[in-house]
Scaffold this active site. Structure first.
Site, short mmCIF file in Angstrom:
data_model
loop_
_atom_site.label_atom_id
_atom_site.label_comp_id
_atom_site.label_asym_id
_atom_site.label_seq_id
_atom_site.Cartn_x
_atom_site.Cartn_y
_atom_site.Cartn_z
N GLU A 261 12.94 -3.68 17.59
CA GLU A 261 13.32 -2.64 16.63
C GLU A 261 14.65 -3.04 16.02
O GLU A 261 15.71 -2.90 16.65
CB GLU A 261 13.38 -1.28 17.32
CG GLU A 261 12.02 -0.83 17.87
CD GLU A 261 12.04 0.54 18.50
OE1 GLU A 261 13.15 1.08 18.70
OE2 GLU A 261 10.96 1.07 18.80
N LYS B 174 -2.28 0.03 5.55
CA LYS B 174 -1.68 -1.30 5.44
C LYS B 174 -1.18 -1.82 6.78
O LYS B 174 -1.31 -3.01 7.08
CB LYS B 174 -0.56 -1.30 4.40
CG LYS B 174 0.58 -0.32 4.63
CD LYS B 174 1.53 -0.28 3.45
CE LYS B 174 2.71 0.64 3.71
NZ LYS B 174 2.29 2.07 3.86
N SER B 175 -0.60 -0.96 7.61
CA SER B 175 -0.12 -1.41 8.93
C SER B 175 -1.29 -1.78 9.83
O SER B 175 -1.24 -2.79 10.55
CB SER B 175 0.71 -0.31 9.60
OG SER B 175 1.91 -0.07 8.87
N GLY C 147 0.83 -1.20 0.00
CA GLY C 147 0.00 0.00 0.00
C GLY C 147 0.86 1.24 0.00
O GLY C 147 2.06 1.19 0.29
N GLY C 148 0.23 2.35 -0.32
CA GLY C 148 0.93 3.62 -0.29
C GLY C 148 0.97 4.20 1.11
O GLY C 148 0.51 3.58 2.07
N HIS D 185 2.60 4.61 16.26
CA HIS D 185 2.62 3.18 15.97
C HIS D 185 2.79 2.36 17.24
O HIS D 185 2.12 1.33 17.43
CB HIS D 185 3.75 2.86 14.98
CG HIS D 185 3.36 3.02 13.55
ND1 HIS D 185 3.01 1.95 12.76
CD2 HIS D 185 3.25 4.12 12.77
CE1 HIS D 185 2.70 2.38 11.54
NE2 HIS D 185 2.86 3.69 11.52
#
Length: 308
Positions: A197, A149-150, A143-144, A185
Site C-alpha cells: 500500500e 477494470k480491477s 474504465g469508469g 478489494h
C-alpha cells in the site's frame, strides 16, 4: 453466438485408467491429497487432477488438469510451488456459465498459457509442452467506476507465480463505506500475492522482478495533488511527478498491469480543483498509454481493445 457444450469430465490415461473412477489397474499408482488426485503411469509420467490446495513444493508434473474458472489464481499457486513447470502440459477443464462464450474462454486460456480441454484431446507427455504466448509487458486498463477494470487486471495476472499488488488508495480512516471497499478489494486478491500500500510507484516499477499490478493511477494522482498542494494551487509539481512516473513505466522490466479511471466523457467538473484533477489524470492516461504495449477500455465488465 456460439455456446459452450457442457459434458462430464472424463480422462483416460494410457487407454487403461479412467478418471474419475474407482480403482487403478496394475502398473498405475493413484494418491489423493489436498493437491488433488495424483496419478503415476506405467512409464513413470505423472498427472495431477488438481484440487483446491494447499499445494506443497514438489517437482513438476507432466500433465496438470484443473478448473481454472473456479479460482484462476490456483494456476499461479501451482507454478509458484513448482508443481507446474515450463514442460508441464496444463489443461483447463470445467466450463459452464462462469464464462460467457467460447471466445472469452479462449482469451482467458491465452492469458494463462493453458490448453482448453476438448472431446478426444490426446496429450503425449513425452512430447514438449506447448509454450504460452508472450504477454504484453506493459498494459493499461481504463474504465469508469464499477466497470470491472480491477477484476480484469487481476484476471490477467492470475496465472503468474509472483505478483505484487500495489494499492495506491487511502486505507479509509473513519469512513466505514470506504473501509468496506478496501476490504472487498483485499479479500478478492489471491493469498499468495504480495500487497504493498504505497504511492511511491517509481522505485517499485524500477525494482520489480515478478509481475506488478497498480490499482490505480487515479488515486495516485489524488495523493500527488495532496502532496504538492495542487488542489487550489499550481500543478507544476504534479506534472513533474507524472513525467517521472512515465519514465519509470517506460523502463519497467517486469510485467506490469495498471488500472486507471477514464475521466471526463464530456462531463465538466463543477469546481476548478476538479477540472485540474481531470486534466492531470487525462494527460497521465495518454502518456502512459503511449508507452504501453496494450491499452483497453473496460465497460460493464466487457473488454474493448484500444489499438494505436
Amino acid at each position: 453466438m456460439a455456446h459452450l457444450v457442457h459434458r462430464p469430465l472424463e480422462i483416460v490415461v494410457d487407454e487403461l485408467l479412467r478418471l474419475p473412477g474407482e480403482g487403478a489397474p496394475p502398473g498405475f499408482e493413484t494418491v489423493e491429497t489436498s493437491e488433488g488426485l495424483s496419478v503415476t503411469g506405467q512409464d513413470g509420467a505423472r498427472l495431477l487432477l488438481a484440487g483446491p490446495g494447499p499445494y506443497g513444493t514438489s517437482t513438476p508434473y507432466d500433465v496438470v488438469i484443473l478448473d481454472v474458472l473456479d479460482r484462476p489464481e490456483r494456476l499461479g499457486e501451482l507454478r509458484r510451488s513448482g508443481l507446474v513447470g515450463p514442460g508441464t502440459h496444463v489443461v483447463a477443464a470445467g466450463f459452464d456459465h462462469r464464462v460467457p462464450s467460447p471466445g472469452e474462454l479462449a482469451r482467458r486460456a491465452k492469458l494463462w498459457g493453458v490448453r482448453v480441454a476438448a472431446d478426444g484431446m490426446v496429450i503425449d507427455s513425452s512430447l514438449p509442452a506447448p509454450q504460452a504466448e508472450p504477454q504484453p509487458r506493459r498494459t493499461l486498463l481504463l474504465g469508469g467506476s464499477r466497470s470491472g477494470k480491477s477484476a480484469e487486471a487481476e484476471l490477467r495476472l492470475a496465472g503468474e507465480p509472483y505478483v505484487t499488488y500495489v494499492a495506491t488508495g487511502p486505507s479509509g480512516g473513519d469512513d466505514p463505506e470506504w473501509r468496506r471497499r478496501v476490504a472487498e478489494h483485499r479479500g478478492r486478491r489471491p493469498g499468495h500475492w504480495e500487497t504493498v500500500e504505497s504511492t511511491d510507484l517509481v522505485p517499485l516499477l524500477r525494482q520489480a522482478e515478478g509481475a506488478l499490478m497498480i490499482d490505480g493511477l487515479g488515486t495516485w494522482v489524488a495523493a500527488v495533488f495532496d502532496e504538492c498542494g495542487a488542489w487550489e494551487g499550481s500543478t507544476a509539481g504534479v506534472a513533474e511527478r507524472c513525467a517521472e512516473l512515465v519514465r519509470a513505466w517506460r523502463g519497467a522490466r517486469a510485467r506490469v498491469v495498471a488500472v486507471s479511471d477514464e475521466v471526463g466523457s464530456g462531463v465538466v467538473p463543477a469546481t476548478s480543483s476538479g477540472r485540474r484533477f481531470r486534466d492531470a489524470l487525462g494527460r497521465l492516461n495518454q502518456a502512459i498509454a503511449a508507452e504501453s504495449d496494450e491499452v483497453a477500455l473496460v465497460v460493464a465488465g466487457r473488454l474493448t481493445p484500444l489499438p494505436v
